[in-house]
Write a protein that holds these residues in place. Sequence first.
Motif, PDB file in Angstrom:
ATOM      1  N   ILE A 188       0.825  -1.218   0.000  1.00  0.00           N
ATOM      2  CA  ILE A 188       0.000   0.000   0.000  1.00  0.00           C
ATOM      3  C   ILE A 188       0.860   1.270   0.000  1.00  0.00           C
ATOM      4  N   GLY A 189       2.158   1.114   0.345  1.00  0.00           N
ATOM      5  CA  GLY A 189       3.076   2.236   0.222  1.00  0.00           C
ATOM      6  C   GLY A 189       3.239   3.107   1.445  1.00  0.00           C
ATOM      7  N   TYR A 190       2.685   2.687   2.573  1.00  0.00           N
ATOM      8  CA  TYR A 190       2.863   3.494   3.782  1.00  0.00           C
ATOM      9  C   TYR A 190       2.693   2.637   5.030  1.00  0.00           C
ATOM     10  N   ARG A 191       3.131   3.193   6.167  1.00  0.00           N
ATOM     11  CA  ARG A 191       2.942   2.548   7.464  1.00  0.00           C
ATOM     12  C   ARG A 191       2.677   3.635   8.488  1.00  0.00           C
ATOM     13  N   GLU A 192       1.774   3.373   9.422  1.00  0.00           N
ATOM     14  CA  GLU A 192       1.491   4.335  10.478  1.00  0.00           C
ATOM     15  C   GLU A 192       2.476   4.151  11.620  1.00  0.00           C
ATOM     16  N   PHE A 193       2.956   5.290  12.141  1.00  0.00           N
ATOM     17  CA  PHE A 193       3.911   5.290  13.249  1.00  0.00           C
ATOM     18  C   PHE A 193       3.676   6.561  14.045  1.00  0.00           C
ATOM     19  N   MET A 194       3.511   6.437  15.334  1.00  0.00           N
ATOM     20  CA  MET A 194       3.221   7.589  16.196  1.00  0.00           C
ATOM     21  C   MET A 194       2.018   8.376  15.664  1.00  0.00           C
ATOM     22  N   SER A 195       1.018   7.643  15.165  1.00  0.00           N
ATOM     23  CA  SER A 195      -0.222   8.224  14.625  1.00  0.00           C
ATOM     24  C   SER A 195       0.012   9.084  13.381  1.00  0.00           C
ATOM     25  N   LEU A 196       1.134   8.870  12.717  1.00  0.00           N
ATOM     26  CA  LEU A 196       1.451   9.568  11.474  1.00  0.00           C
ATOM     27  C   LEU A 196       1.661   8.528  10.369  1.00  0.00           C
ATOM     28  N   LYS A 197       1.314   8.889   9.146  1.00  0.00           N
ATOM     29  CA  LYS A 197       1.546   8.007   8.015  1.00  0.00           C
ATOM     30  C   LYS A 197       2.914   8.287   7.413  1.00  0.00           C
ATOM     31  N   PHE A 198       3.699   7.219   7.223  1.00  0.00           N
ATOM     32  CA  PHE A 198       5.013   7.349   6.619  1.00  0.00           C
ATOM     33  C   PHE A 198       5.087   6.547   5.330  1.00  0.00           C
ATOM     34  N   LYS A 199       5.518   7.218   4.278  1.00  0.00           N
ATOM     35  CA  LYS A 199       5.741   6.544   3.011  1.00  0.00           C
ATOM     36  C   LYS A 199       6.882   5.555   3.180  1.00  0.00           C
ATOM     37  N   VAL A 200       6.707   4.344   2.649  1.00  0.00           N
ATOM     38  CA  VAL A 200       7.772   3.340   2.687  1.00  0.00           C
ATOM     39  C   VAL A 200       7.838   2.612   1.350  1.00  0.00           C
ATOM     40  N   ASN A 201       9.045   2.155   1.019  1.00  0.00           N
ATOM     41  CA  ASN A 201       9.231   1.218  -0.081  1.00  0.00           C
ATOM     42  C   ASN A 201      10.389   0.308   0.312  1.00  0.00           C
ATOM     43  N   GLU A 202      10.848  -0.512  -0.609  1.00  0.00           N
ATOM     44  CA  GLU A 202      11.848  -1.508  -0.248  1.00  0.00           C
ATOM     45  C   GLU A 202      13.251  -0.923  -0.054  1.00  0.00           C
ATOM     46  N   ASP A 203      13.373   0.403  -0.113  1.00  0.00           N
ATOM     47  CA  ASP A 203      14.636   1.063   0.222  1.00  0.00           C
ATOM     48  C   ASP A 203      14.760   1.359   1.711  1.00  0.00           C
ATOM     49  N   VAL A 204      13.650   1.238   2.444  1.00  0.00           N
ATOM     50  CA  VAL A 204      13.674   1.577   3.874  1.00  0.00           C
ATOM     51  C   VAL A 204      12.995   0.490   4.701  1.00  0.00           C
ATOM     52  N   LEU A 205      13.457   0.387   5.930  1.00  0.00           N
ATOM     53  CA  LEU A 205      12.838  -0.509   6.894  1.00  0.00           C
ATOM     54  C   LEU A 205      11.432  -0.008   7.230  1.00  0.00           C
ATOM     55  N   ILE A 206      10.508  -0.926   7.430  1.00  0.00           N
ATOM     56  CA  ILE A 206       9.150  -0.550   7.821  1.00  0.00           C
ATOM     57  C   ILE A 206       9.155  -0.173   9.306  1.00  0.00           C
ATOM     58  N   PRO A 207       8.683   1.014   9.672  1.00  0.00           N
ATOM     59  CA  PRO A 207       8.651   1.393  11.093  1.00  0.00           C
ATOM     60  C   PRO A 207       7.813   0.419  11.921  1.00  0.00           C
ATOM     61  N   ARG A 208       8.308   0.090  13.107  1.00  0.00           N
ATOM     62  CA  ARG A 208       7.626  -0.854  14.008  1.00  0.00           C
ATOM     63  C   ARG A 208       7.058  -0.129  15.227  1.00  0.00           C
ATOM     64  N   PRO A 209       5.977  -0.666  15.788  1.00  0.00           N
ATOM     65  CA  PRO A 209       5.405  -0.073  17.005  1.00  0.00           C
ATOM     66  C   PRO A 209       6.410  -0.015  18.159  1.00  0.00           C
ATOM     67  N   GLU A 210       7.322  -1.005  18.226  1.00  0.00           N
ATOM     68  CA  GLU A 210       8.277  -1.027  19.333  1.00  0.00           C
ATOM     69  C   GLU A 210       9.168   0.212  19.338  1.00  0.00           C
ATOM     70  N   THR A 211       9.436   0.744  18.148  1.00  0.00           N
ATOM     71  CA  THR A 211      10.314   1.912  18.055  1.00  0.00           C
ATOM     72  C   THR A 211       9.659   3.162  18.636  1.00  0.00           C
ATOM     73  N   GLU A 212       8.356   3.142  18.793  1.00  0.00           N
ATOM     74  CA  GLU A 212       7.672   4.284  19.405  1.00  0.00           C
ATOM     75  C   GLU A 212       8.165   4.510  20.832  1.00  0.00           C
ATOM     76  N   HIS A 213       8.587   3.437  21.498  1.00  0.00           N
ATOM     77  CA  HIS A 213       9.129   3.585  22.863  1.00  0.00           C
ATOM     78  C   HIS A 213      10.373   4.472  22.852  1.00  0.00           C
ATOM     79  N   LEU A 214      11.178   4.348  21.804  1.00  0.00           N
ATOM     80  CA  LEU A 214      12.386   5.163  21.701  1.00  0.00           C
ATOM     81  C   LEU A 214      12.026   6.634  21.512  1.00  0.00           C
ATOM     82  N   VAL A 215      11.069   6.914  20.652  1.00  0.00           N
ATOM     83  CA  VAL A 215      10.619   8.296  20.435  1.00  0.00           C
ATOM     84  C   VAL A 215      10.058   8.880  21.725  1.00  0.00           C
TER      85      VAL A 215
END
Length: 299
Positions: free
Chosen positions: A78-105
């Motif tokens: 679909i070309g995006y992933r939600e992270f911290m309630s924001l939509k982030f564009k993704v493709n196979e050049d970048v890692l898909i953001p994970r919910p666990e990383t929200e703890h770091l933010v």
Amino acid sequence: MTERLTIKEILKRTTEHFKEYGIETARLDAEVLLADLLNIERINLYVNFDRPLTELEVDEYRQRVIQRSKRKPVAYIIGYREFMSLKFKVNEDVLIPRPETEHLVEAITQKVNDLADRKEELTIVDLCTGSGAIIISLVKELADISIEINYIGTDISQDALQIAKENAELHQVRDKIQFLVGDLLNPIKEHNLKPDILVSNPPYVAEDEFEDLEPELQYEPKIALEAKENGIEFYRQIIFDSRRLLAGDGIIGLEIGNQQSNDVYNLLVENNFTNLGIINDYAETPRVILGEKSLDGKV
């Protein structure tokens, strides 16, 4: 002529199909793929169960189902992933953001708020920024803070940085973030920067574990996942350089893999970081480690 399937019927068939391919989130994936295709919220699929799909919609959906059946991640389809309630564009050049990383933010956001009373300016660097999810989320989370913050994202991949820049544009923070290409802390050295806070989700999958990963991870960039030395190769480099490059009372925040908390903790101790803390993720697995640069001058 293509059969006029309803939303209810095609979701049922797709869910069963995904289960046959061993996809654990079969129903969720079927719904997300269809809701995105129809440009509606997932909840609205249920109030439109009896709506027939057009021939074009069915054909396009089937193409998505074929991709998912090959275990391509939904986010890449679909070309995006939600992270911290924001939509982030993704493709196979970048890692898909994970919910666990929200703890770091969240942890870094709290640290910055704690510093607000005794700092007039801060520099925050996000190493291995990828899609830019961490640094962009920090800009959004700290939008109302009273101190001036310089935000910097670095990555070795120009293609990844292009996605990060597009996401920064999408969230209207492009003018607030400086993106630099280079390996780990090299761009920081080259620009003579002195970060107050260094944050990173570096590659941490051990080489001998890579081939055993779930099929979806085979689509993600290997450069953003794999690390030598049983997964701690990049932590060692980051921590060693950070003790010299961070400001005197600088803070480091790292996402860590499932088995690496002890190794990374010990690396921080060996490099004279103090006030160490570990934060667990939603599964009670150690996921974030924080530390402060020692003020005793040892490097």
